[in-house]
Structures are given as structure tokens and as C-alpha cells.
Write a protein that holds these residues in place. Structure first.
Motif, PDB file in Angstrom:
ATOM      1  N   TYR A 158      35.700 -36.490  -8.549  1.00  0.00           N
ATOM      2  CA  TYR A 158      37.081 -36.167  -8.926  1.00  0.00           C
ATOM      3  C   TYR A 158      38.023 -36.566  -7.809  1.00  0.00           C
ATOM      4  O   TYR A 158      37.626 -36.762  -6.666  1.00  0.00           O
ATOM      5  CB  TYR A 158      37.235 -34.688  -9.268  1.00  0.00           C
ATOM      6  CG  TYR A 158      37.149 -33.741  -8.097  1.00  0.00           C
ATOM      7  CD1 TYR A 158      38.297 -33.346  -7.404  1.00  0.00           C
ATOM      8  CD2 TYR A 158      35.929 -33.205  -7.694  1.00  0.00           C
ATOM      9  CE1 TYR A 158      38.217 -32.470  -6.333  1.00  0.00           C
ATOM     10  CE2 TYR A 158      35.841 -32.327  -6.627  1.00  0.00           C
ATOM     11  CZ  TYR A 158      36.990 -31.956  -5.953  1.00  0.00           C
ATOM     12  OH  TYR A 158      36.919 -31.095  -4.897  1.00  0.00           O
ATOM     13  N   ARG A 159      39.285 -36.665  -8.191  1.00  0.00           N
ATOM     14  CA  ARG A 159      40.333 -37.024  -7.226  1.00  0.00           C
ATOM     15  C   ARG A 159      41.563 -36.199  -7.538  1.00  0.00           C
ATOM     16  O   ARG A 159      42.029 -36.148  -8.674  1.00  0.00           O
ATOM     17  CB  ARG A 159      40.650 -38.522  -7.356  1.00  0.00           C
ATOM     18  CG  ARG A 159      41.686 -38.997  -6.366  1.00  0.00           C
ATOM     19  CD  ARG A 159      41.057 -39.118  -4.972  1.00  0.00           C
ATOM     20  NE  ARG A 159      41.955 -39.748  -4.023  1.00  0.00           N
ATOM     21  CZ  ARG A 159      42.915 -39.107  -3.356  1.00  0.00           C
ATOM     22  NH1 ARG A 159      43.108 -37.820  -3.530  1.00  0.00           N
ATOM     23  NH2 ARG A 159      43.667 -39.761  -2.504  1.00  0.00           N
ATOM     24  N   VAL A 160      42.099 -35.502  -6.553  1.00  0.00           N
ATOM     25  CA  VAL A 160      43.292 -34.673  -6.747  1.00  0.00           C
ATOM     26  C   VAL A 160      44.488 -35.559  -7.086  1.00  0.00           C
ATOM     27  O   VAL A 160      44.734 -36.568  -6.411  1.00  0.00           O
ATOM     28  CB  VAL A 160      43.578 -33.830  -5.488  1.00  0.00           C
ATOM     29  CG1 VAL A 160      44.907 -33.090  -5.623  1.00  0.00           C
ATOM     30  CG2 VAL A 160      42.434 -32.843  -5.251  1.00  0.00           C
ATOM     31  N   VAL A 161      45.221 -35.185  -8.130  1.00  0.00           N
ATOM     32  CA  VAL A 161      46.394 -35.974  -8.533  1.00  0.00           C
ATOM     33  C   VAL A 161      47.702 -35.208  -8.377  1.00  0.00           C
ATOM     34  O   VAL A 161      48.774 -35.808  -8.253  1.00  0.00           O
ATOM     35  CB  VAL A 161      46.262 -36.484  -9.982  1.00  0.00           C
ATOM     36  CG1 VAL A 161      45.122 -37.484 -10.099  1.00  0.00           C
ATOM     37  CG2 VAL A 161      46.068 -35.339 -10.976  1.00  0.00           C
ATOM     38  N   THR A 162      47.650 -33.878  -8.409  1.00  0.00           N
ATOM     39  CA  THR A 162      48.861 -33.095  -8.162  1.00  0.00           C
ATOM     40  C   THR A 162      48.511 -31.864  -7.346  1.00  0.00           C
ATOM     41  O   THR A 162      47.375 -31.384  -7.349  1.00  0.00           O
ATOM     42  CB  THR A 162      49.553 -32.608  -9.463  1.00  0.00           C
ATOM     43  OG1 THR A 162      48.741 -31.615 -10.092  1.00  0.00           O
ATOM     44  CG2 THR A 162      49.812 -33.748 -10.422  1.00  0.00           C
ATOM     45  N   GLU A 263      49.378 -23.015  -3.246  1.00  0.00           N
ATOM     46  CA  GLU A 263      49.411 -24.157  -4.160  1.00  0.00           C
ATOM     47  C   GLU A 263      48.058 -24.315  -4.845  1.00  0.00           C
ATOM     48  O   GLU A 263      47.016 -23.920  -4.315  1.00  0.00           O
ATOM     49  CB  GLU A 263      49.754 -25.441  -3.400  1.00  0.00           C
ATOM     50  CG  GLU A 263      51.186 -25.439  -2.858  1.00  0.00           C
ATOM     51  CD  GLU A 263      51.572 -26.772  -2.250  1.00  0.00           C
ATOM     52  OE1 GLU A 263      50.661 -27.476  -1.729  1.00  0.00           O
ATOM     53  OE2 GLU A 263      52.764 -27.122  -2.290  1.00  0.00           O
ATOM     54  N   VAL A 264      48.099 -24.870  -6.031  1.00  0.00           N
ATOM     55  CA  VAL A 264      46.872 -25.171  -6.772  1.00  0.00           C
ATOM     56  C   VAL A 264      46.825 -26.673  -7.047  1.00  0.00           C
ATOM     57  O   VAL A 264      47.865 -27.324  -7.178  1.00  0.00           O
ATOM     58  CB  VAL A 264      46.787 -24.384  -8.093  1.00  0.00           C
ATOM     59  CG1 VAL A 264      46.558 -22.913  -7.834  1.00  0.00           C
ATOM     60  CG2 VAL A 264      48.026 -24.600  -8.945  1.00  0.00           C
ATOM     61  N   GLU A 265      45.614 -27.193  -7.123  1.00  0.00           N
ATOM     62  CA  GLU A 265      45.422 -28.624  -7.318  1.00  0.00           C
ATOM     63  C   GLU A 265      45.046 -28.924  -8.764  1.00  0.00           C
ATOM     64  O   GLU A 265      44.441 -28.099  -9.457  1.00  0.00           O
ATOM     65  CB  GLU A 265      44.317 -29.142  -6.395  1.00  0.00           C
ATOM     66  CG  GLU A 265      44.622 -28.995  -4.919  1.00  0.00           C
ATOM     67  CD  GLU A 265      43.456 -29.388  -4.042  1.00  0.00           C
ATOM     68  OE1 GLU A 265      43.690 -29.826  -2.907  1.00  0.00           O
ATOM     69  OE2 GLU A 265      42.295 -29.237  -4.500  1.00  0.00           O
ATOM     70  N   LEU A 266      45.388 -30.121  -9.180  1.00  0.00           N
ATOM     71  CA  LEU A 266      44.911 -30.667 -10.448  1.00  0.00           C
ATOM     72  C   LEU A 266      44.259 -31.998 -10.117  1.00  0.00           C
ATOM     73  O   LEU A 266      44.802 -32.789  -9.336  1.00  0.00           O
ATOM     74  CB  LEU A 266      46.057 -30.865 -11.439  1.00  0.00           C
ATOM     75  CG  LEU A 266      45.650 -31.308 -12.849  1.00  0.00           C
ATOM     76  CD1 LEU A 266      44.997 -30.141 -13.601  1.00  0.00           C
ATOM     77  CD2 LEU A 266      46.857 -31.811 -13.635  1.00  0.00           C
TER      78      LEU A 266
END
Length: 303
Positions: A158-162, A263-266
């Protein structure tokens, strides 16, 4: 009978003249005439009535012209479709995403995918929790997912996008609905509406409340973001959500910043072993659509 022969035949049938057909096909007339004779021998019928002045189709020739055009067009379409799929510009991808992603990041991703990959068909599965999306990726029912890390499975990349702060959704008639940031401690006496316990956002809600010195009183649990906000509007409690939820405006609900909010990641996730060109191109679209939401030092999303 070969496609090449069909193309020769169609040219003669449309031109009604071997010389003009040969010019159109960029070939000499004798080889063209020979190809048509071979085709007639293969089919066992005469396709043209030839005179010194005219070339006319027989009934068999007219039937071959009608059906032959369909076949040639179908083969041309097939070639184009196969090429598009081979180049990763066409095909179907099944994409899962979290409920809160519906209102922030998914619209620009879908919009950009339509612009850059018009042959791509997205089958979208929304309102999913991260564990369900992980399972879908592992068992092959999903090709990609917009989920909230961490990801437990080593089979998934996976790769964090936001990365966005948490905010609170309040009933508009709440005493906390005044236009200012709210501290988590101020929400201590409120009923909470939350995602199921396996959700990353459930754990985030519980964690910030514990840091404020209390356990949240969760009175409603739902996996659907729209249902959660409907319950808030009805006065059923408050909900802590990612800031992108502000894109969903619902009568009876107000959003307020949380003081010192975490903060939370997507992230976009995919099976580690999946090296398809179509997936690679979709991940590139996701990377471009979310570029403004990532740290400028982050590398592009890999395939």
C-alpha cells in the motif's frame, strides 16, 4: 479464407473495378485478380460476373460482401480492444473504498480515470472497512482498495495518498455547535456514534478520548458513513470523522475542528503479486489525482 482475402474482395466489390481496387490496395492488378480467383475456388462459387466493361456481384458475392464487412469490422475492433487491454488502457478493475473516502478522494480519482483511461471500467465497492478490503484483495474479489492503514497482511502493498485531521460532526442544535474548535474533553458527556470496533476510525476515536481522560460512551455503531451522519442529524450523538467528510453537507449536521486533532491516513492498496499493466496505470491515476494531498517528498506510487 483469410482476412486479407476478404479485404481484397471487399475492395473489388465496392469499386466494381479491378484496376481501381488494385490502386486502392496499393498493389498490382494481376495479383489481385489471382487472389479473387483463389477465393472463388475455395468457396466453390462465382463471386463476380466479369465483362470487358463492368464487374458485377453475383448473389453469392453480395452475401459475402454483407457478411464480410461485418467480419472485417469485428476483427478490426477485436484488434483494437486487445491492444488497449495489452497496453493497460482498457479492462475492468474492482475497487473497494472506505465510506469516508466517498466524499473526498474518490470523485477526483474516478474523474481522472475516465479522462486518462477511457477504456477502463471501474466496479466500485463502497462503505467497506479495512479488514474487509484486505480480505477482498487477498481472495481476488478486489483488485485495489482505498483503505485506512495499518494493513495486517504481508501479501498486500500500500501507499499513503492522503493524510487529514479528525473533526467532529455535531447536531446543529448541540451546545457545542458554536463556531469554534472543540476539545475532545468537551465531548465527554456526549453519546458517540462510531464505526464497528474493527475499524481504524473506531480505534482512533477511542484513543483520543482515552488521551483526554475518559472512555467514549458509544451508543450507536454503523459501518455506513451516511447512516452515521443521519443519526447525528437526528440528535443521536456525535461522530469523529476525517476532515474530508465536510464535502457531505447534511441538514442538521455541523462540522467542527478538534483542538490538536491527530491525523489519519488513507492509502491505496493492492496485491503484492499483481503486476498487471491495467493496475499499474490505475495506481498512476490515483497518484496523480491525490498528488496535492501527499508530502512533496513522497515518491510516486509504485506498481
Amino acid at each position: 479464407m483469410e482476412i486479407r482475402q476478404l479485404n481484397y474482395f471487399i475492395a473489388v466489390a465496392e469499386e466494381r473495378h479491378f484496376g481501381r481496387a488494385a490502386e486502392r490496395l496499393h498493389m498490382a492488378q494481376p495479383p489481385l485478380s489471382q487472389q479473387i480467383r483463389q477465393l472463388e475456388e475455395q468457396l466453390g462459387v462465382r463471386l463476380f460476373n466479369r465483362t470487358t466493361r463492368r464487374v458485377e456481384l453475383t448473389a453469392a458475392g453480395q452475401e459475402l460482401l454483407n457478411r464480410g464487412r461485418q467480419i472485417v469490422n469485428a476483427v478490426g475492433t477485436l484488434r483494437a480492444d486487445v491492444y488497449q487491454v495489452g497496453q493497460g488502457a482498457a479492462g475492468v478493475l474492482r475497487v473497494g473504498f472506505s465510506g469516508s473516502a466517498t466524499y473526498g478522494i474518490m470523485p477526483p480519482i474516478v474523474r481522472r480515470a475516465k479522462q486518462e483511461l477511457p477504456g477502463l471500467s471501474l466496479t466500485l465497492h463502497g462503505e467497506m472497512l479495512t479488514p474487509a478490503m484486505e480480505e477482498g484483495l487477498r481472495d481476488g474479489t478486489l483488485d485495489a482498495a482505498l483503505l485506512r492503514p495499518p494493513v495486517a497482511s504481508q501479501e498486500i502493498d500500500y501507499r499513503v495518498v492522503t493524510c487529514e485531521p479528525l473533526i467532529v460532526a455535531l447536531p446543529s442544535f448541540s451546545s457545542h455547535a458554536m463556531d469554534r474548535p472543540v476539545s475532545v474533553r468537551e465531548l465527554q458527556d456526549q453519546a458517540f456514534i462510531a464505526y464497528p470496533p474493527e475499524s481504524v476510525l473506531y480505534r482512533s476515536t477511542a484513543a483520543i478520548c482515552r488521551q483526554a481522560g475518559y472512555q467514549p460512551r458509544i451508543t450507536q455503531v454503523t459501518s455506513e458513513t451516511s447512516t452515521m451522519l443521519s443519526l447525528v442529524a437526528a440528535g443521536g450523538g456525535v461522530a469523529i470523522l476525517p476532515a474530508s467528510i465536510r464535502a457531505l453537507q447534511l441538514e442538521g449536521v455541523v462540522y467542527r475542528d478538534i483542538e490538536e486533532a491527530p491525523e489519519v491516513e488513507l492509502a491505496v492498496a493492492w496485491r503484492s503479486e499483481d503486476r498487471s499493466t491495467l493496475l499499474h496505470n490505475f495506481l498512476a491515476v490515483v497518484g496523480a489525482a491525490t498528488a496535492g494531498h501527499r508530502d512533496g517528498n513522497d515518491p510516486p506510487i509504485p506498481p
